[in-house]
Scaffold this motif. Sequence first.
Motif, PDB file in Angstrom:
ATOM      1  N   THR A   1       0.849  -1.200   0.000  1.00 46.84           N
ATOM      2  CA  THR A   1       0.000   0.000   0.000  1.00 46.84           C
ATOM      3  C   THR A   1       0.877   1.240   0.000  1.00 46.84           C
ATOM      4  O   THR A   1       1.872   1.305   0.729  1.00 46.84           O
ATOM      5  N   ILE A   2       0.491   2.221  -0.821  1.00 45.47           N
ATOM      6  CA  ILE A   2       1.249   3.475  -0.942  1.00 45.47           C
ATOM      7  C   ILE A   2       0.540   4.585  -0.180  1.00 45.47           C
ATOM      8  O   ILE A   2      -0.665   4.792  -0.345  1.00 45.47           O
ATOM      9  N   MET A   3       1.288   5.290   0.642  1.00 44.29           N
ATOM     10  CA  MET A   3       0.820   6.514   1.274  1.00 44.29           C
ATOM     11  C   MET A   3       1.611   7.659   0.638  1.00 44.29           C
ATOM     12  O   MET A   3       2.838   7.694   0.723  1.00 44.29           O
ATOM     13  N   SER A   4       0.903   8.575   0.000  1.00 42.44           N
ATOM     14  CA  SER A   4       1.556   9.611  -0.800  1.00 42.44           C
ATOM     15  C   SER A   4       1.078  10.985  -0.357  1.00 42.44           C
ATOM     16  O   SER A   4      -0.119  11.186  -0.119  1.00 42.44           O
ATOM     17  N   THR A   5       2.005  11.910  -0.257  1.00 46.43           N
ATOM     18  CA  THR A   5       1.658  13.310   0.004  1.00 46.43           C
ATOM     19  C   THR A   5       2.058  14.157  -1.185  1.00 46.43           C
ATOM     20  O   THR A   5       3.222  14.154  -1.607  1.00 46.43           O
ATOM     21  N   GLN A   6       1.081  14.869  -1.729  1.00 49.42           N
ATOM     22  CA  GLN A   6       1.338  15.881  -2.755  1.00 49.42           C
ATOM     23  C   GLN A   6       1.314  17.239  -2.073  1.00 49.42           C
ATOM     24  O   GLN A   6       0.253  17.732  -1.687  1.00 49.42           O
ATOM     25  N   ALA A   7       2.479  17.814  -1.893  1.00 46.73           N
ATOM     26  CA  ALA A   7       2.575  19.138  -1.280  1.00 46.73           C
ATOM     27  C   ALA A   7       2.519  20.207  -2.370  1.00 46.73           C
ATOM     28  O   ALA A   7       3.084  20.023  -3.454  1.00 46.73           O
ATOM     29  N   ASN A   8       1.846  21.283  -2.082  1.00 45.35           N
ATOM     30  CA  ASN A   8       1.684  22.347  -3.074  1.00 45.35           C
ATOM     31  C   ASN A   8       1.869  23.710  -2.434  1.00 45.35           C
ATOM     32  O   ASN A   8       1.363  23.969  -1.332  1.00 45.35           O
ATOM     33  N   ARG A   9       2.566  24.556  -3.149  1.00 48.34           N
ATOM     34  CA  ARG A   9       2.641  25.973  -2.795  1.00 48.34           C
ATOM     35  C   ARG A   9       2.423  26.758  -4.078  1.00 48.34           C
ATOM     36  O   ARG A   9       3.245  26.687  -5.005  1.00 48.34           O
ATOM     37  N   ALA A  10       1.317  27.477  -4.148  1.00 49.10           N
ATOM     38  CA  ALA A  10       0.962  28.229  -5.349  1.00 49.10           C
ATOM     39  C   ALA A  10       0.842  29.700  -4.983  1.00 49.10           C
ATOM     40  O   ALA A  10       0.077  30.066  -4.080  1.00 49.10           O
ATOM     41  N   SER A  11       1.611  30.530  -5.669  1.00 43.57           N
ATOM     42  CA  SER A  11       1.618  31.965  -5.390  1.00 43.57           C
ATOM     43  C   SER A  11       1.367  32.726  -6.685  1.00 43.57           C
ATOM     44  O   SER A  11       2.098  32.546  -7.666  1.00 43.57           O
ATOM     45  N   ASN A  12       0.331  33.547  -6.689  1.00 39.76           N
ATOM     46  CA  ASN A  12       0.005  34.331  -7.873  1.00 39.76           C
ATOM     47  C   ASN A  12      -0.127  35.797  -7.490  1.00 39.76           C
ATOM     48  O   ASN A  12      -0.898  36.153  -6.593  1.00 39.76           O
ATOM     49  N   VAL A  13       0.636  36.641  -8.162  1.00 41.03           N
ATOM     50  CA  VAL A  13       0.579  38.086  -7.940  1.00 41.03           C
ATOM     51  C   VAL A  13       0.131  38.738  -9.237  1.00 41.03           C
ATOM     52  O   VAL A  13       0.759  38.561 -10.287  1.00 41.03           O
ATOM     53  N   THR A  14      -0.973  39.473  -9.176  1.00 42.14           N
ATOM     54  CA  THR A  14      -1.503  40.174 -10.342  1.00 42.14           C
ATOM     55  C   THR A  14      -1.728  41.631  -9.984  1.00 42.14           C
ATOM     56  O   THR A  14      -2.247  41.940  -8.906  1.00 42.14           O
ATOM     57  N   GLN A  15      -1.326  42.507 -10.875  1.00 43.46           N
ATOM     58  CA  GLN A  15      -1.558  43.931 -10.660  1.00 43.46           C
ATOM     59  C   GLN A  15      -1.908  44.602 -11.974  1.00 43.46           C
ATOM     60  O   GLN A  15      -1.453  44.196 -13.042  1.00 43.46           O
ATOM     61  N   GLN A  16      -2.758  45.603 -11.871  1.00 45.02           N
ATOM     62  CA  GLN A  16      -3.128  46.393 -13.027  1.00 45.02           C
ATOM     63  C   GLN A  16      -3.233  47.859 -12.619  1.00 45.02           C
ATOM     64  O   GLN A  16      -3.821  48.182 -11.584  1.00 45.02           O
ATOM     65  N   HIS A  17      -2.649  48.731 -13.435  1.00 41.45           N
ATOM     66  CA  HIS A  17      -2.674  50.164 -13.193  1.00 41.45           C
ATOM     67  C   HIS A  17      -3.116  50.857 -14.473  1.00 41.45           C
ATOM     68  O   HIS A  17      -2.722  50.453 -15.578  1.00 41.45           O
ATOM     69  N   ALA A  18      -3.906  51.902 -14.321  1.00 33.13           N
ATOM     70  CA  ALA A  18      -4.438  52.593 -15.498  1.00 33.13           C
ATOM     71  C   ALA A  18      -4.540  54.089 -15.222  1.00 33.13           C
ATOM     72  O   ALA A  18      -4.794  54.517 -14.089  1.00 33.13           O
ATOM     73  N   ILE A  19      -4.308  54.871 -16.271  1.00 32.30           N
ATOM     74  CA  ILE A  19      -4.572  56.310 -16.222  1.00 32.30           C
ATOM     75  C   ILE A  19      -5.409  56.656 -17.444  1.00 32.30           C
ATOM     76  O   ILE A  19      -5.267  56.048 -18.512  1.00 32.30           O
ATOM     77  N   GLY A  20      -6.292  57.609 -17.281  1.00 37.10           N
ATOM     78  CA  GLY A  20      -7.162  57.954 -18.391  1.00 37.10           C
ATOM     79  C   GLY A  20      -7.870  59.263 -18.148  1.00 37.10           C
ATOM     80  O   GLY A  20      -7.677  59.937 -17.128  1.00 37.10           O
ATOM     81  N   GLY A  21      -8.693  59.631 -19.109  1.00 39.29           N
ATOM     82  CA  GLY A  21      -9.424  60.881 -18.995  1.00 39.29           C
ATOM     83  C   GLY A  21     -10.660  60.906 -19.867  1.00 39.29           C
ATOM     84  O   GLY A  21     -10.795  60.114 -20.818  1.00 39.29           O
TER      85      GLY A  21
END
Length: 875
Positions: free
Chosen positions: A339-359
Amino acid sequence: MKHTVSGAFESQAKHRLVLKSGVAVLAAAGLLSTFQVMAQEAPATESATGEATVVVTGVRRAAQSAQKIKKDADNVIDSIVADDIGKFPDTNVAETIARVTGVQVRRDGGEANTVLIRGLPGIATLLNGRELFTTTGRYIQLADIPSTMLQRVDVYKSQSADLNEGGIAGVIDVRTNRPFDFKGFTAVVNGGATNYSQSGRTDPNVSGMISNRWKTDLGEFGALVGVSYLRNHYSEERVFNTKPIDKSWLLPKLTGPDLVGLENILGDRRRSAVNYALQWKPNKDVELYAEGLGSHYLNNFETDFFVGLPWWGPGDQMSATKIPGSDQLQTLTSHNVNTIMSTQANRASNVTQQHAIGGRWNAAPGLRLTTEIARTLSDYDWQNPILDTITNVPNAVVTTNLGGHSNVAYGGMDLNDPSKYTLSQLFDRYGHDHGSATDWRADGTYTMQDEGLFKDFGFGVRAAKRTASSIKSYEGSTPAPAGVAVTSLPGMTCTTQMQNDWGTNSWYTPCASYLISNTADVRKAVTGNSAAKALDPGSYFADEEKNYALYGKAHIGWETAGIPFDGVLGMRVTKTDSDLLGNSLVGTAIVPTSKKSSDTSYLPSANFKATLRDDVIARFSVSKTLTRPDFAQLNPGTAYVNANGTTIQATASGGNPDLKPFTARNYDGSLEYYFSSTGMASFALFRHEFKGYIMNKVVKETFNGISYDTTRPFNTDDGYLQGAEVAYRTFFDKLPGWLGGFGVEANATYTEGQTSSSSNPDLSGKPFAGMSKWSYNVVALYEKYGISGRLAYNWRSKFTQVYNDGGPGLDLIASPMSSLDGSLGYKINENTSVTLTGTNLLNFKYTDYWTNKGLYPRDTRRYDRSVGLFLNWKI
């Protein structure tokens, strides 16, 4: 992540008591208003005519605003508006729009994620009208946007020329607050905590906003800043079968799953975000602004597998039974089972940015001009080390279908004892995705001064440069030396605990936190080398896409037989130039591969509206839409695998830089009845006719004189999707006393459609994967005497996830899905309110299966139920 048996669950009893109490309160939301204290509250105010006047606030105000947006719009649109500043009924946008007519969502990991509009993927996501995406994707994961920052969400179901192309199913526009939305200084703080039943944790959810505006000699200025932080320790439990395969070596004609196992998913999800907006109005004709949003999504999670291998033992120690009337395995009893005991470890990091100028500039009488430039950046880093360990269990009994789910009963030893386990193999996985865009647009509207057929004209241009790149490590596992005990690695002895009874409740598992933080030590123990597995050049792609678009539209209006008609006719022309770069893997050699391509599309649209009465509107629209291929599908690289012998065909796989956009011609018709400012009923019919549906297929290709069976995506199939929607909302204001606070929302959607596949006849005539035929929402509302309540039930019918997933004729099907969520609030004073919330109140159980639920179940999943308490304060 720490999750020992003795530590992580010791406070379960206390948390369950809190949860049950909260659920009971929420279930009684409609009854609380019967308390005698209600009768002592002040009655509704009366006008000079003596008629009762309903004060529109909170839930009613939100319904009124959303209804006005729908009624006044030229497009087919549905909106959800915040009850108050920073007060949406859910934690993220995907959860919020699940109650919009025609929207279907899928929930995993304790929250909504995948979003469909009328049964279709391929949506465009906008932030304040600007394209917003996640790294190499065409749209942003809506679950990453916290609801506390929102003013409203608009779901466009019909296209117009001024909307960004890219959403064959529709467009979702997320709108945030700006300082000129408020009369003056405004500050809001929302704070509270949510308890999750299975994970046994209570986590914070806080947000705040401050805004002000000033009149000066240089004009009026406004500034706003908002922050949000949400943490969520979540849990999801699964028991699974794999697809049926031949097991006739044990019993004649026997089929059964190769694996029957358990999964315990534990996660720590954190979302933080900040948004800002600056506005300056030097005079009544000019306004300039700058605004932006930055978000960080961090998800540390693990999947602890109990991989039951009931066949992996001495054959003479096995016995089996079949499900009556079939050849499918029902129960297998085995002994001395590896029998297999398995650990899937995950670290997910997402950085999103949006900047706008207008008139915006009112350049001349009737002429309004706008322009804007935006910059979007998104980075996604992920780690996914997977460590398998192995042991031998004396006794194993698996049942493939016990009341709709499988059961895994292993015993005869202490499964939590790490000394019984040795290292088996390591998967060392990680990668990085990046996306960026610079987007400029300019638009104008000219309103005619004279009455006539043409009311106004709109025009605009857009130029955008988009980049997307991705790379990951080599796939595959590295076996560990024989006999290495897991105890040789300090910090690797954890246990996992299931809250539901699936036959086996706990077992040893490698520690996910150690796998992530000490991956080098694990590599050293398994491979003899602490260095990370190299990045795979064959997985790399880097695409650059330049898009140019221009549009024109005309708003016309006339009257026939006393009925006013309005129409918006438009054409959008969009040109995309792509510069695609990838790597082809030929044997062990890396060969850089590039391709340039160009495509021009013409997207006409027409939206008509007839005001049959002041309160009755009929609509009809026709438009052409498109969805561009994913960047990974455009990857020009190919991996070639040469055959080792003359009897085995060589194979290859790759992207297709010649893919064209997937297009559709869309027809919408609806009738809308607005019988009060917060009451309406509507009925709609729709049809989408598709061309160039993108699917993978295998074709013969010759490379360096060798013929390969090559798998690539192609524009192959045509098809259609059609259906109907019905929606209703009302508040029972005319009922006496406290009964006048009740209201109800209800909507339902029916969809049916199919592809006509010449390239894959097995799929021809079958419904689209992921599409439910039926979905509906029923929402009970209450608002009066300072009390507000909402109890929302969401349901969608079964749908096919993957055709032929378990073999020819065995389609993977998800059973009907539902969710009951609620909230109960009390307004303490004009500035302060308190709200109790709850999700998954009915403790929904997810199941899926291959074609026949009684014979071939796959997954059964249990999710968290949650109860939260929040305080809202504003000045």
